[in-house]
Enzyme design. Structure first.
Site, PDB file in Angstrom:
ATOM      1  CG  PHE A 119      -2.258  -0.642   0.991  1.00 19.17           C
ATOM      2  CD1 PHE A 119      -2.339  -1.979   0.649  1.00 19.17           C
ATOM      3  CD2 PHE A 119      -3.440   0.072   1.121  1.00 19.17           C
ATOM      4  CE1 PHE A 119      -3.562  -2.604   0.433  1.00 19.17           C
ATOM      5  CE2 PHE A 119      -4.672  -0.531   0.909  1.00 19.17           C
ATOM      6  CZ  PHE A 119      -4.740  -1.871   0.568  1.00 19.17           C
ATOM      7  CB  CYS A 139      11.474  -3.757   2.462  1.00 16.92           C
ATOM      8  SG  CYS A 139      12.647  -4.488   3.611  1.00 16.92           S
TER       9      CYS A 139
HETATM   10  P1  NAD Z   1      20.232  -7.125   6.954  1.00 10.69           P
HETATM   11  O1  NAD Z   1      20.785  -7.762   5.739  1.00 10.69           O
HETATM   12  O2  NAD Z   1      20.658  -5.760   7.342  1.00 10.69           O
HETATM   13  O3  NAD Z   1      20.524  -8.065   8.227  1.00 10.69           O
HETATM   14  C1  NAD Z   1      20.333  -9.440   8.235  1.00 10.69           C
HETATM   15  C2  NAD Z   1      21.462 -10.073   9.036  1.00 10.69           C
HETATM   16  O4  NAD Z   1      21.180 -11.476   9.171  1.00 10.69           O
HETATM   17  C3  NAD Z   1      22.826  -9.973   8.355  1.00 10.69           C
HETATM   18  O5  NAD Z   1      23.723  -9.288   9.205  1.00 10.69           O
HETATM   19  C4  NAD Z   1      23.238 -11.439   8.123  1.00 10.69           C
HETATM   20  O6  NAD Z   1      24.626 -11.676   8.305  1.00 10.69           O
HETATM   21  C5  NAD Z   1      22.421 -12.156   9.181  1.00 10.69           C
HETATM   22  N1  NAD Z   1      22.222 -13.591   8.918  1.00 10.69           N
HETATM   23  C6  NAD Z   1      21.848 -14.199   7.764  1.00 10.69           C
HETATM   24  N2  NAD Z   1      21.758 -15.538   7.944  1.00 10.69           N
HETATM   25  C7  NAD Z   1      22.080 -15.779   9.239  1.00 10.69           C
HETATM   26  C8  NAD Z   1      22.166 -16.953  10.028  1.00 10.69           C
HETATM   27  N3  NAD Z   1      21.898 -18.157   9.513  1.00 10.69           N
HETATM   28  N4  NAD Z   1      22.535 -16.832  11.325  1.00 10.69           N
HETATM   29  C9  NAD Z   1      22.814 -15.611  11.858  1.00 10.69           C
HETATM   30  N5  NAD Z   1      22.737 -14.467  11.164  1.00 10.69           N
HETATM   31  C10 NAD Z   1      22.383 -14.536   9.868  1.00 10.69           C
HETATM   32  O7  NAD Z   1      18.643  -7.192   6.790  1.00 10.69           O
HETATM   33  P2  NAD Z   1      17.562  -6.218   7.458  1.00 10.69           P
HETATM   34  O8  NAD Z   1      17.430  -4.979   6.640  1.00 10.69           O
HETATM   35  O9  NAD Z   1      17.840  -6.113   8.914  1.00 10.69           O
HETATM   36  O10 NAD Z   1      16.229  -7.056   7.207  1.00 10.69           O
HETATM   37  C11 NAD Z   1      15.973  -8.243   7.937  1.00 10.69           C
HETATM   38  C12 NAD Z   1      14.522  -8.642   7.707  1.00 10.69           C
HETATM   39  O11 NAD Z   1      13.661  -7.620   8.220  1.00 10.69           O
HETATM   40  C13 NAD Z   1      14.128  -8.797   6.237  1.00 10.69           C
HETATM   41  O12 NAD Z   1      13.192  -9.848   6.142  1.00 10.69           O
HETATM   42  C14 NAD Z   1      13.437  -7.491   5.908  1.00 10.69           C
HETATM   43  O13 NAD Z   1      12.473  -7.669   4.889  1.00 10.69           O
HETATM   44  C15 NAD Z   1      12.764  -7.141   7.205  1.00 10.69           C
HETATM   45  N6  NAD Z   1      12.568  -5.699   7.429  1.00 10.69           N
HETATM   46  C16 NAD Z   1      13.552  -4.797   7.138  1.00 10.69           C
HETATM   47  C17 NAD Z   1      13.360  -3.442   7.409  1.00 10.69           C
HETATM   48  C18 NAD Z   1      14.415  -2.409   7.108  1.00 10.69           C
HETATM   49  O14 NAD Z   1      14.132  -1.222   7.265  1.00 10.69           O
HETATM   50  N7  NAD Z   1      15.607  -2.767   6.673  1.00 10.69           N
HETATM   51  C19 NAD Z   1      12.174  -3.012   8.018  1.00 10.69           C
HETATM   52  C20 NAD Z   1      11.194  -3.962   8.322  1.00 10.69           C
HETATM   53  C21 NAD Z   1      11.403  -5.307   8.030  1.00 10.69           C
HETATM   54  C1  UGA Z   2       9.545   0.997   4.424  1.00 10.20           C
HETATM   55  C2  UGA Z   2       8.257   1.195   5.253  1.00 10.20           C
HETATM   56  O1  UGA Z   2       7.988   2.601   5.365  1.00 10.20           O
HETATM   57  C3  UGA Z   2       8.404   0.594   6.639  1.00 10.20           C
HETATM   58  O2  UGA Z   2       7.168   0.693   7.359  1.00 10.20           O
HETATM   59  C4  UGA Z   2       8.794  -0.879   6.506  1.00 10.20           C
HETATM   60  O3  UGA Z   2       9.005  -1.455   7.780  1.00 10.20           O
HETATM   61  C5  UGA Z   2      10.063  -0.985   5.692  1.00 10.20           C
HETATM   62  O4  UGA Z   2       9.850  -0.380   4.383  1.00 10.20           O
HETATM   63  C6  UGA Z   2      10.478  -2.393   5.423  1.00 10.20           C
HETATM   64  O5  UGA Z   2       9.667  -3.304   5.454  1.00 10.20           O
HETATM   65  O6  UGA Z   2      11.672  -2.526   5.145  1.00 10.20           O
HETATM   66  P1  UGA Z   2      11.914   2.205   4.289  1.00 10.20           P
HETATM   67  O7  UGA Z   2      12.034   1.450   3.011  1.00 10.20           O
HETATM   68  O8  UGA Z   2      13.014   2.133   5.268  1.00 10.20           O
HETATM   69  O9  UGA Z   2      10.581   1.739   5.066  1.00 10.20           O
HETATM   70  O10 UGA Z   2      11.685   3.763   3.971  1.00 10.20           O
HETATM   71  P2  UGA Z   2      10.435   4.608   3.438  1.00 10.20           P
HETATM   72  O11 UGA Z   2      10.392   5.872   4.182  1.00 10.20           O
HETATM   73  O12 UGA Z   2       9.195   3.811   3.382  1.00 10.20           O
HETATM   74  O13 UGA Z   2      10.879   4.953   1.946  1.00 10.20           O
HETATM   75  C7  UGA Z   2      10.943   3.949   0.941  1.00 10.20           C
HETATM   76  C8  UGA Z   2      11.240   4.598  -0.405  1.00 10.20           C
HETATM   77  O14 UGA Z   2      10.100   5.331  -0.868  1.00 10.20           O
HETATM   78  C9  UGA Z   2      12.397   5.594  -0.373  1.00 10.20           C
HETATM   79  O15 UGA Z   2      13.173   5.463  -1.534  1.00 10.20           O
HETATM   80  C10 UGA Z   2      11.707   6.937  -0.332  1.00 10.20           C
HETATM   81  O16 UGA Z   2      12.481   7.972  -0.874  1.00 10.20           O
HETATM   82  C11 UGA Z   2      10.480   6.655  -1.192  1.00 10.20           C
HETATM   83  N1  UGA Z   2       9.347   7.572  -0.891  1.00 10.20           N
HETATM   84  C12 UGA Z   2       8.730   7.517   0.293  1.00 10.20           C
HETATM   85  C13 UGA Z   2       8.940   8.455  -1.865  1.00 10.20           C
HETATM   86  O17 UGA Z   2       9.497   8.500  -2.995  1.00 10.20           O
HETATM   87  N2  UGA Z   2       7.884   9.290  -1.605  1.00 10.20           N
HETATM   88  C14 UGA Z   2       7.242   9.258  -0.399  1.00 10.20           C
HETATM   89  O18 UGA Z   2       6.278  10.052  -0.235  1.00 10.20           O
HETATM   90  C15 UGA Z   2       7.671   8.361   0.563  1.00 10.20           C
END
Ligand code: NAD
Ligand code: UGA
Length: 456
Positions: free
Chosen positions: A223, A273
């Site tokens: 969304f 993501c």
């Molecule tokens: P990331 O790549 O930054 O971190 C993942 C970590 O897991 C890495 O450091 C990696 O070395 C470790 N890893 C992988 N396999 C492993 C294992 N077998 N044992 C121990 N460690 C292991 O990823 P992230 O951005 O933190 O995202 C993690 C999850 O959270 C993803 O599913 C992502 O979709 C979700 N998520 C991310 C965000 C975000 O803002 N980045 C926000 C919400 C949800």
């Molecule tokens: C996004 C969601 O906002 C989080 O709620 C979620 O947990 C996360 O993904 C995830 O699952 O990883 P993030 O990707 O960190 O967070 O950052 P956002 O602020 O959502 O921005 C995502 C992208 O959309 C960026 O490239 C940003 O510049 C762009 N964006 C965002 C726009 O171009 N316009 C907007 O109005 C908002």
């Protein structure tokens, strides 16, 4: 009462989330374990391996007290009552579902380690974003061994956004916990609710069945991304018609049913993501016999691709249909401001396309140069990196602003203009700068969703 928590995966989610949990639960021992020893030692040193405003302070407040980082994942499993799994779940690049389905190898490997090393009854919490029904698959793996430990699997997706992670974790709009409807499932949910209620109001903690929780995470990202693609589609019409996308977004967003957030038109969404999770949703629809629903969500990603390509086409068209040997300063390569993360950053694609046009691309960014070097390569002909934006713009034919860092709005653009080749072009991919002022200085200005401000 839970007394020991382990989080497997010390990345963008695991590190900040556990730092906040440790802060609010000083009586709980929190360990974050990762197979990446370099990442672990950075966390242990008190200097986080990722840039996130406010994170270092929260980390240092609990580090070495009730918050610990470890590269011994198996050892840490043995002493944890509750295990969060926050490993990466990237899009699969091979085999069935390549380019769409999530790659679950890291997640499954983790499940097998938990099965092998857990000592007592353990609550396993899915923190990673996973396809619907993963928790069920997990339970099947756990049950298959018939070992001495009992496992309860919960889904607790994370909604933090990078750049505002600490504020999002401290004051979440909601916390979502999915669990089994069995008495043991409900008891496990309650244990996790008790942790969150230390700092989150109870009415913001939603509970549901596991599949609703898993699907809600994918749907929320779909969304949000859909809104960005929708306003970007409108920005293309604005550029052709003389409407101003910022004014249109303000007018639309004033309707309480629509709301003002996520209506900033730009060069396209990036980050690790949005695209991954939509493609995951598309794959889920396809494998569930819902091709029409799959096509619907797929258009969100297609519009994003179009927006990035459109940006580069506009640059080439404005600069007399050739960029060959022209210096272009790229202001910002992170996928959004306040992060050093370049995963799926639209700036990377723009840079690659500019290089394909044989432009001389000079990239600057306050936090993301190291990451961009890894993504784009060190010794690429025509590509350079420069930490000072003034130096990046010196002698340039054009500036492309691709990340909305606050400092880019504060620069001395008279000085920058004076040092550039003429005619000087400025392509604002985030509507971040005062375009009228830049035009008065002498720039030919091309902002997203605005007609050209050009003297040519
Ligand atoms: P990331 O790549 O930054 O971190 C993942 C970590 O897991 C890495 O450091 C990696 O070395 C470790 N890893 C992988 N396999 C492993 C294992 N077998 N044992 C121990 N460690 C292991 O990823 P992230 O951005 O933190 O995202 C993690 C999850 O959270 C993803 O599913 C992502 O979709 C979700 N998520 C991310 C965000 C975000 O803002 N980045 C926000 C919400 C949800
Ligand atoms: C996004 C969601 O906002 C989080 O709620 C979620 O947990 C996360 O993904 C995830 O699952 O990883 P993030 O990707 O960190 O967070 O950052 P956002 O602020 O959502 O921005 C995502 C992208 O959309 C960026 O490239 C940003 O510049 C762009 N964006 C965002 C726009 O171009 N316009 C907007 O109005 C908002």
């Amino acid at each position: 009462m839970i007394k020991s928590i382990l989080c497997i995966g010390a990345g963008y989610v695991g590190g900040p989330t556990m730092a906040v949990v440790a802060k609010h639960c000083p009586d709980i021992r929190v360990v974050v374990a990762d197979i990446n020893a370099e990442r672990v030692s950075a966390w242990q040193s008190g200097v986080p391996p990722i840039y996130e405003p406010g994170l270092a302070e929260v980390l240092r407040a609990s580090l070495g007290k009730n918050l610990h980082f470890s590269a011994d994942v198996d050892g840490a499993i043995a002493s944890a009552e509750m295990i969060f799994v926050s490993v990466n779940t990237p899009t699969k690049t091979f085999g069935q579902g390549a380019g769409r389905a999530p790659d679950l190898q890291y997640w499954e490997r983790t499940a097998r380690s938990i099965l092998q090393h857990a000592r007592g009854d353990t609550i396993v919490v899915e923190k990673s974003t996973l396809p619907v029904r993963t928790a069920e698959a997990m339970e099947r793996i756990f049950r298959s061994a018939g070992g001495r430990s009992r496992f309860e699997v919960l889904s607790n997706p994370e909604f933090l956004a990078e750049g505002s992670a600490i504020a999002d974790l401290e004051h979440p709009d909601r916390v979502l916990i999915g669990g089994a409807t069995t008495p043991s499932g409900q008891a496990a949910i309650q244990q996790l609710v008790e942790i969150y209620t230390r700092w989150v109001p109870r009415d913001r903690i939603l509970t549901s069945n596991v599949w609703s929780s898993e699907l809600s995470k994918l749907a929320a990202n779909a969304f949000l991304a859909q809104r960005v693609s929708s306003i970007n589609a409108i920005s293309a019409i604005c550029e052709r018609t003389g409407a101003d996308v910022v004014e249109v977004a303000k007018a639309i967003g004033a309707d309480r049913r629509i709301g003002p957030h996520f209506l900033r038109a730009g060069v396209g969404f990036g980050g690790s993501c949005f695209q991954k999770d939509i493609l995951n949703l598309v794959y889920l629809c396809e494998t569930s016999g819902l091709p029409e629903v799959a096509r619907y969500w797929e258009t969100v990603v297609q519009m994003n691709e179009y927006q990035k390509q459109r940006f580069v086409r506009r640059m080439v068209g404005a600069m007399f249909d050739t960029l060959a040997h022209k210096r272009i300063a790229v202001f910002g390569v992170a996928f959004k401001a306040n992060t050093g993360d370049t995963r799926e950053s639209p700036a990377l694609q723009v840079c690659r396309e500019l290089l394909a046009e044989h432009a001389q691309v000079c990239v600057t960014d306050p936090q993301a140069i190291a990451s961009a070097r890894r993504d784009l390569g060190e010794a690429v002909s025509g590509l350079s990196f420069e930490s000072d934006p003034y130096a990046a713009a010196r002698g340039a034919h054009a500036i492309a602003l691709l990340t909305e860092w606050a400092e880019y709005a504060e620069l001395d653009y008279e000085r920058i203009y004076a040092g550039m080749e003429k005619p000087a072009f400025l392509f604002d991919g985030r509507n971040h700068l005062d375009a009228e002022r830049l035009y008065r200085i002498g720039f030919n200005v091309y902002s997203i969703g605005h007609p050209d401000r050009s003297r040519l």
